[in-house]
Design a protein around this motif. Structure first.
Motif: not given
Length: 237
Positions: A81-82, A85-86, A88-89, A152, A159, A181, A185, A188
């Protein structure tokens, strides 16, 4: 066990000594209180020193294989998940920068089209250099989007695999969190992609307008040349 026997002997000794002291001649009230304090302090000290006050120790039972697997599955979902998240950003930032670069290019092309026929050759060359540089920047931003999008997608697959592993191992809460999560993602990134799609659409419209404007400008130049030719012939006659 030896410490317990030793403490018992000390306690008996103190009790017998204390009884002898109290059964003898009665001292004054203040002295009696003093002797009692000494007696109680001695008993407490002997009790602790003789091992009468023991702290219970509870042995921890070893964890089962199922518990260890669930913990490992939870750690896997947290890590994936981390990672998601990274990435995705990073992808959203790349898409946003691409959209900005495209809009800047559109603005430059529109300003150039509005100034057709009004610029000197040197000014026109300078404007084209700026436009060419902005086009190269758009291409670089597009490559960044492709790079982070590939990463991604890998994070999404990782994930999803971690969520499935957590579910099969019995860590339902970790599985649900990972899938949440994933959905976040996806939403977003879809919102960010709307920006890039809108920019691409406007860029295509600008290119169509550029072709039309350039064709009109070329036709106007040809018309002016045709109008000037007869006048030249008349002057010669």
């Amino acid at each position: 066990m030896a410490a317990l026997r030793k403490g018992t002997v000390y306690l008996r000794f103190v009790r017998s000594s204390g009884g002898a002291l109290l059964s003898s001649r009665k001292p004054a009230v203040s002295k009696l209180g003093k002797w009692r304090n000494i007696l109680y302090t001695s008993v407490a000290s002997l009790a602790v020193g003789g091992g009468l006050c023991a702290v219970p120790f509870k042995q921890v039972e070893p964890l089962s294989h199922d518990s260890l697997i669930k913990r490992a599955a939870s750690l896997a979902t947290d890590s994936s998940s981390t990672f998601l998240s990274q990435t995705t950003l990073a992808l959203i930032h790349a898409i946003t920068e691409y959209a900005k670069a495209v809009h800047t290019l559109i603005a430059l092309q529109k300003r150039y089209l509005d100034s057709l026929g009004k610029l000197t050759p040197a000014e026109e060359d300078s404007v084209w250099q700026v436009i060419i540089g902005q086009r190269a920047k758009v291409n670089d931003r597009q490559e960044d989007c492709k790079h982070f999008e590939s990463t991604w997608f890998s994070a999404m697959k990782l994930c999803e695999a971690a969520a499935e592993a957590a579910y099969t191992s019995g860590a339902e809460h970790a599985s649900v969190t990972a899938r949440t999560n994933i959905q976040l993602a996806q939403s977003q990134v879809e919102e960010a992609r709307k920006l890039s799609l809108d920019a691409d659409k406007k860029l295509a419209e600008t290119k169509v307008m550029e072709v039309q404007r350039m064709a009109q400008y070329a036709a106007s130049l040809e018309n002016n040349e045709e109008e000037e030719v007869p006048e030249a012939y008349l002057r010669e006659d």
